[in-house]
Write an enzyme that holds these catalytic residues in place. Structure first.
Site, short mmCIF file in Angstrom:
data_model
loop_
_atom_site.label_atom_id
_atom_site.label_comp_id
_atom_site.label_asym_id
_atom_site.label_seq_id
_atom_site.Cartn_x
_atom_site.Cartn_y
_atom_site.Cartn_z
N GLU A 135 0.84 -1.21 0.00
CA GLU A 135 0.00 0.00 0.00
C GLU A 135 0.87 1.26 0.00
O GLU A 135 0.48 2.29 -0.52
CB GLU A 135 -0.95 0.00 1.20
CG GLU A 135 -2.13 0.96 1.01
CD GLU A 135 -3.24 0.79 2.05
OE1 GLU A 135 -2.93 0.55 3.23
OE2 GLU A 135 -4.42 0.91 1.67
N HIS A 190 6.99 -27.11 2.23
CA HIS A 190 6.13 -28.17 1.69
C HIS A 190 4.99 -27.55 0.89
O HIS A 190 3.99 -28.20 0.64
CB HIS A 190 5.60 -29.04 2.83
CG HIS A 190 6.70 -29.72 3.57
ND1 HIS A 190 7.06 -31.03 3.32
CD2 HIS A 190 7.59 -29.27 4.49
CE1 HIS A 190 8.09 -31.36 4.08
NE2 HIS A 190 8.43 -30.30 4.80
N LYS A 230 -13.79 2.11 -3.84
CA LYS A 230 -14.95 2.57 -3.05
C LYS A 230 -15.98 3.26 -3.95
O LYS A 230 -17.18 3.09 -3.79
CB LYS A 230 -14.48 3.58 -1.98
CG LYS A 230 -13.77 2.95 -0.81
CD LYS A 230 -13.57 3.99 0.28
CE LYS A 230 -12.56 3.53 1.31
NZ LYS A 230 -12.14 4.57 2.23
#
Lengths: 522, 522
Positions: free
Chosen positions: A314, A343, A447
């Site tokens: 960010e 793994h 938004k």
């Protein structure tokens, strides 16, 4: 240069702080340092200006003050020094009151802590809890989304009567925590409990949330500041309040951050944050050309990569430079923990596409107390260290870049060290790139797009409600809403509405979209 | 082509299964499909051969049978059909016995389930638990590492008397679960409990673990097969046993996987796994040139990206093609959940470096029952959908590639759908690349390197023990161990040993390595 000489030249350590860095596999050269020297000088200059109160977040016209939080003495005014110091005292006193039952719930001492917040307001508290909350004084729960199912799952496990709620929202208007709060208030009401007698807020003075908490008489409010961004708020009340409530030694945490700040403020070749920023630049060619893979070999640090994913991406993922040029910067960050990840995706790291550099974080002291030998002279912890060192060697042997950060032990102090290290590194690196690390303009686009979706949803619902009990195909609804309406979006909204008990009956005769009908029923 | 036409052309859906795919923002063209037609044909052919029992994992000379697990009828021999079917019955019966108390602990019904395993043996059970274990019949705990601190943290919260332990290890020789098991056995012993009366094993017939469990008289063993890889073991006993024990409807889970298998077996333009594999190829140019970002807008799917990180990266991240050419393939995978991640790294996705394609996973039905309106006509769930659709639009508007998978609802059936979808997609995509998706040679390199570290550690300890109470500098120890010894590794091992109560006293006079001394003391 031998492997050992390269190591000595690229080893930075502090016996005092118990932290050790190995940059010997990054491939630094004298020429590289030379070529970066002007950028390094500027980065120190920019950081000094920021720390002394410059408007470092230029786009939002704000100061950037997270370094003041652990050392109020360096805050630029006496008023700031005072509010930082008093907030810490208020948090410690409040935690004491809650633990002792001076501040209590309807049937006694609060046992649970429900944290409502998103972004930094969730990731900070979650990191503190998952890394340091082994024996929490209160059992923490988190609502970090606007997912109704998720809220139901969380609430399914809590006795609200025993629960203290923290609502954290800097602006007080972010929808996710607002929605979470409204859902929780509704549950309190339906259980006959008084929300305001069990709630505290962490928010900016004068925000909508602050006004609500004050006017409704919540237990207490704690301040957020406009000079603190969400992703650097873990050493503010956002992280400290839940930390203190679950029993973490927040003064030690602040002390670790303060010590790292002091170290990384120094214009020195042995500044680990500057060296780390240079490693990022070298590895990614200053253009995010490699992903950053973070592998802490410690279960308690399993959430740290996710925390850094926010802090780094960010901060650095920006379209424009400070000069207004299009730069599309960033570094992609991922990882979980070792040796578990060996793994999982380390097959690809070792053999596959060479599109990353790895940061291995290890902790020398593997446990409190003695360890069982699982083979002669070998403990479970030896295996963990063997795997971390082995992974570094296996990757390096295949020309994959690695660097190693070692901590003497893991505790609140060393979490503070790590947080401050990465905050400073991000600041230096952003200066190298000439970008603003402290704003997030791209978040607004999502938004805004969401608001458009919700507005169209309202229109669709209104149209169908007005024409209730009539059958419509998508084509008809879309035509009614006007030619500029996005048909694909209309379809997706209709599909969502008709699966959520919103009085819309949907009949799909086949898999073909044109055969689906929608009807508003009462 | 209009946005709507593009959508219709790239929409694949099944009303029956409740799953819907939108590939319209990937940028497919007729030319692309044309260019891939031979690869597509081969991929179907390879998959058909694999399903009918070919040695698809050529390097390890093994069959690849995870599709048989959900439809034993298609397994290539009656013996395999029988063992798959009977294993499911044994799991269901065992879970019934544990829940009813027919199989019980020293003080009654088992309340806790402690799962020891790593890789697929951890990620599968963890995914089933985190996505479907809302109201678990037993409280699950996991030991998925060889971190002594992590083991202590987990055990700090469990009453062992009430705990059933599952040790999962295909070979029975992987160090992490072996170490976890030894630590747990030690705790059982120190609490006067009988481990073997509270333990079951999931392992290959004849493995070291199988022999141990049989000879010590553990409660029961369940089979692993050499034709199942860890990362595709979730529909074997590895995932089903813990799933059934915590109360997940494993038959529904298998049914979802079986239905998706049937769909994605068909040579059809509407095969969603083939289209998804083509989307990966298109987005990454068949060379992992973009990262895969996975954003499920559903709290219960928050662990799914981590699960897929293993499935995809360990399968595709390969050095060599089947022909032996060096290809260094792979796709990097990361993500957590929306809308939470919008407040983390989506700033970079939208504005920063365009080095990824995003997969958005959404669930239409947002909760059981009605929802509170947080604004007029808008629920918490509407916001979640608004954010997912908004993010897709905001990313697409900036030329970032996206695709969307929608589920009607989330439950055991739809988790089965998703697992089978991605398993098939990985298989198709590996065929496009001409690589073996079913081995993991790179994992050995890390293990081998770790073994070297542990061997050197033994030599160092032996030398110091032999010369106990004598002070040594690194230089001296290193010289004693021989000129071929890696001095850097020796130093790192000494540092680790001296912080773990291994009788080594370390004195650091300053930050300089040459001033540190080590001494073995009794």
């Amino acid at each position: 240069m031998s492997n050992w000489e390269a190591f000595l030249k690229n080893y930075i350590n502090s016996e005092k702080l118990g932290v050790f860095f190995d940059f010997s596999e990054i491939g630094f050269s004298d020429e590289f340092f030379e070529s970066m020297s002007a950028k390094v000088r500027d980065a120190y200059g920019n950081m000094a200006a920021l720390e002394s109160g410059a408007t470092a977040n230029v786009d939002e016209n704000r100061q950037v003050g997270h370094y003041w939080l652990r050392n109020p003495n360096i805050a630029p005014t006496p008023e700031l020094q005072e509010v930082i110091q008093s907030t810490i005292s208020h948090i410690l006193n409040f935690a004491r009151d809650v633990h002792s039952g001076n501040v209590r719930g309807p049937r006694g001492v609060f046992k649970n802590l429900l944290c409502i917040g998103i972004g930094g307001s969730a990731l900070g508290p979650q990191l503190i809890n998952s890394s340091l909350g082994d024996h929490p004084k209160m059992k923490p729960y988190f609502i970090d989304n606007t997912d109704p199912d998720g809220i139901d799952r969380t609430l399914g496990n809590i006795e609200l009567e025993d629960t203290l709620v923290i609502v954290t929202s800097k602006s007080g208007s972010t929808p996710e925590p607002r929605n979470g709060m409204l859902e929780i208030m509704n549950r309190f009401e339906s259980e006959g409990l008084s929300f305001q007698r069990q709630a505290v807020a962490v928010t900016s003075m004068g925000s909508k949330l602050h006004n609500q908490a004050t006017s409704e008489g919540w237990i207490k409010t704690f301040p957020m500041f406009d000079w603190i961004g969400g992703r650097t708020s873990i050493t503010s009340a956002v992280g400290l309040l839940p930390g203190a409530l679950i029993g973490v030694d927040i003064l030690e945490f602040l002390s670790g951050a303060r010590e790292m700040d002091s170290w990384t403020r120094m214009r020195s070749e042995n500044n680990p944050a500057m060296r780390l920023a240079l490693a990022w630049y070298k590895a990614t060619e200053g253009h995010g050309k490699k992903d950053m893979v973070l592998i802490p070999y410690k279960d308690s640090l399993a959430d740290f990569p996710k925390y850094l994913q926010q802090l780094i991406m960010e901060s650095l993922g920006k379209e424009k430079s400070l000069n207004g040029e299009i730069v599309n910067q960033g570094i992609s960050v991922y990882g979980n923990k070792g040796s578990t990840d060996q793994h999982s995706y380390i097959q690809q790291l070792r053999d596959g596409i060479n599109n990353f550099f790895a940061t291995i974080i290890e902790v020398l002291q593997c446990r409190d107390g003695k360890s069982l030998e699982v083979e002669k002279s070998i403990t479970t912890g030896d295996y963990l260290h063997g795997f971390s060192m082995g992974t570094e060697r296996a990757l390096s042997a295949n020309n994959r870049l690695t660097l190693v950060i070692s901590l003497r032990k893991f505790n609140a102090f060393s979490l503070g060290l790590l947080i401050a290290l990465y905050e400073r590194t991000v600041g230096f690196y952003a200066s190298f790139l000439g970008i603003n690390a402290y704003h997030q303009p791209g978040v607004e686009a999502g938004k805004k797009a969401a608001a458009e979706v919700l507005a169209l949803q309202k229109s669709i619902l209104e149209f169908l409600r007005k024409n209730k009990n009539k059958l419509f195909h998508l084509e008809e609804i879309s035509a009614q809403l006007g030619s500029s309406t996005d048909k694909k979006l209309t379809f997706k909204i209709l599909e969502q509405l008709s699966h959520n008990g919103r009085s819309i009956e949907r009949v799909a005769e086949s898999d073909a979209i044109e055969n689906i009908t929608y009807k508003f029923i009462e």
